[in-house]
Design a protein around this motif. Structure first.
Motif, short mmCIF file in Angstrom:
data_model
loop_
_atom_site.label_atom_id
_atom_site.label_comp_id
_atom_site.label_asym_id
_atom_site.label_seq_id
_atom_site.Cartn_x
_atom_site.Cartn_y
_atom_site.Cartn_z
N ILE A 128 -10.16 -4.32 6.26
CA ILE A 128 -9.89 -4.84 4.91
C ILE A 128 -11.20 -5.07 4.17
O ILE A 128 -11.33 -4.75 2.98
N TRP A 129 -12.19 -5.63 4.85
CA TRP A 129 -13.49 -5.86 4.20
C TRP A 129 -14.14 -4.57 3.73
O TRP A 129 -14.83 -4.55 2.71
N THR A 130 -13.94 -3.50 4.50
CA THR A 130 -14.52 -2.20 4.12
C THR A 130 -13.60 -1.38 3.23
O THR A 130 -13.91 -0.23 2.90
N ASP A 131 -12.46 -1.99 2.84
CA ASP A 131 -11.48 -1.34 1.95
C ASP A 131 -11.05 0.02 2.49
O ASP A 131 -10.91 0.99 1.74
N SER A 132 -10.81 0.09 3.80
CA SER A 132 -10.44 1.36 4.42
C SER A 132 -9.11 1.29 5.17
O SER A 132 -8.76 2.21 5.90
N ILE B 69 0.81 -1.22 0.00
CA ILE B 69 0.00 0.00 0.00
C ILE B 69 0.85 1.27 0.00
O ILE B 69 0.31 2.37 -0.17
#
Length: 419
Positions: free
Chosen positions: A104-108, A48
């Motif tokens: 990670i699931w919320t892409d934040s 990232i």
């Protein structure tokens, strides 16, 4: 006096000792679970952001709270139930990983999330390390300690084998959410295993319980009188500066930037680290050292030479072989040192002595991380950093071979007499 853990009156074989077996089971899940988390976080940070300074900070922010709170962790280990401390350590890590999965699931997920979680893991380490190493001598007899420590290290060293291999595979197949889900489950199982440990407690009456600061002061005074602790700590204080940062930061950076490798390449090298460490632990589980101090110093010389050669590696497999060799030597250094300290320390002081040893001997580790990261950011080759660091480690080891008579002359019989 505080509640004191009593050992069984009848000596039983290590693997007939229910409490020790449960501790081993906990370690089997805890350490690999941590390494699954670690390789996922290392690769996530490298993915990232292209700023390698932040990658170094991942280690730095974990080392600072660990260093500051280790003495407090040792004090807690001597005053509170060690089993409870180990449970909350692993359980809290599982909860932290659960938070990361949600990010990670919320892409934040962002760089600062990884840094904060790394710092919180460091706090957990500060309490689990002295609790674990002071619990082992309460479960085993003195002449079982080297074997017991070897088995604990053996289970811990499954982690650099299983952890990176499993983590690298899961990154490729399931992504980062898969990696962290497995780490969450493993740490949760580890925390449950600890709960089944049952310790016999002897409660001794006392009019007034010593204040925490009094216990802390007593610990420092005790350490000052232990010549072995002073001898080992001075040596380890400088060694960690030249080894911990370059090796921890160097491996992933060389794989990514020099070898142009992927997560599987990093997993290969970290797995070789685990294989070597496991081999070293197995060796010491079956080989009782008569002169452990001499073995420590000779292994340090070999470690420094191998480390310098590692900086000249031309591919993943050459580096993996050298890392495996260094891991064997590291075990021949660490296990005898821990055993010597356990043998020469009174049981009610073990938590404080183990935490003080870890605190002082790793005092320069955060500085090592930040200096290594800064040198890389200034375009100094990580390979050059490793070569020079290995040479310095070798020189420190040779100096101790010539001057450190206290460590060189230590024998198993001395440990029993002093203990």
């Amino acid at each position: 006096m505080n509640a004191v853990v009593k050992k069984e009156n009848v000596k039983v074989p290590i693997f007939h000792n229910r409490n020790f077996v449960l501790l081993l089971i906990s370690a089997i899940f805890s350490s690999p679970g941590y390494f699954v988390y670690l390789i996922g976080t290392e690769w996530l940070m490298l993915s990232i952001t292209d700023n390698r300074f932040y990658f170094g900070m991942l280690f730095f922010v974990a080392a600072i709270p660990r260093l500051i709170l280790l003495v407090v962790g040792g004090l807690f280990a001597d005053r509170l139930n060690k089993r409870t401390i180990l449970f909350w350590s692993d359980f809290s890590r599982a909860l932290l990983i659960g938070i990361l999965i949600l990010l990670i699931w919320t892409d934040s997920v962002a760089v600062w999330h990884l840094l904060v979680l790394s710092g919180l893991f460091g706090i957990s380490d500060a309490f689990s390390y002295p609790a674990m190493n002071s619990l082992v001598p309460t479960l085993l007899e003195d002449d079982q300690l080297q074997r017991g420590n070897s088995f604990i290290q053996m289970t811990n060293q499954i982690s650099p084998i299983l952890g990176p291999a499993l983590g690298g595979t899961l990154i490729a197949l399931l992504g980062f959410a898969g990696v962290y889900s497995v780490a969450f489950v493993m740490l949760f199982i580890s925390s449950l295993a600890v709960l089944f440990i049952r310790l016999k407690i002897e409660r001794q009456e006392e009019l007034r319980k010593p204040a925490p600061l009094t216990d802390l002061k007593e610990g420092f005074q005790y350490a000052r009188k232990n010549e072995l602790v002073i001898s080992v700590v001075i040596m380890a204080f400088f060694l960690n500066f030249f080894f911990s940062g370059p090796i921890a930061i160097g491996m992933p950076v060389i794989v990514k930037d020099v070898f142009d490798g992927n997560a599987a390449s990093l997993a290969t090298i970290q797995t070789s680290m685990g294989v070597g460490a496991l081999a070293g632990a197995i060796l010491l589980a079956s080989w009782k050292l008569k002169r452990p101090g001499k073995a420590v110093i000779m292994s340090l010389i070999g470690l420094g030479i191998s480390f310098s050669i590692t900086g000249l590696s031309v591919n993943t497999f050459m580096m993996a072989g050298l890392v495996a060799l260094m891991s064997v030597l590291t075990q021949i250094i660490n296990i005898p040192l821990i055993t010597m300290l356990q043998q020469t320390t009174e049981k009610h002081m073990l938590g404080r002595m183990m935490s003080m040893f870890m605190t002082v001997s790793t005092g320069l580790t955060p500085v090592s991380y930040i200096v290594t990261s800064s040198l890389i950011a200034a375009n100094v080759s990580i390979q050059a950093i490793i070569v020079v660091s290995g040479l310095v480690v070798t020189l420190i080891a040779v100096y101790n071979l010539l001057k450190n008579k206290k460590l060189l002359s230590f024998t198993l019989s001395q440990g029993r007499e002093q203990g």
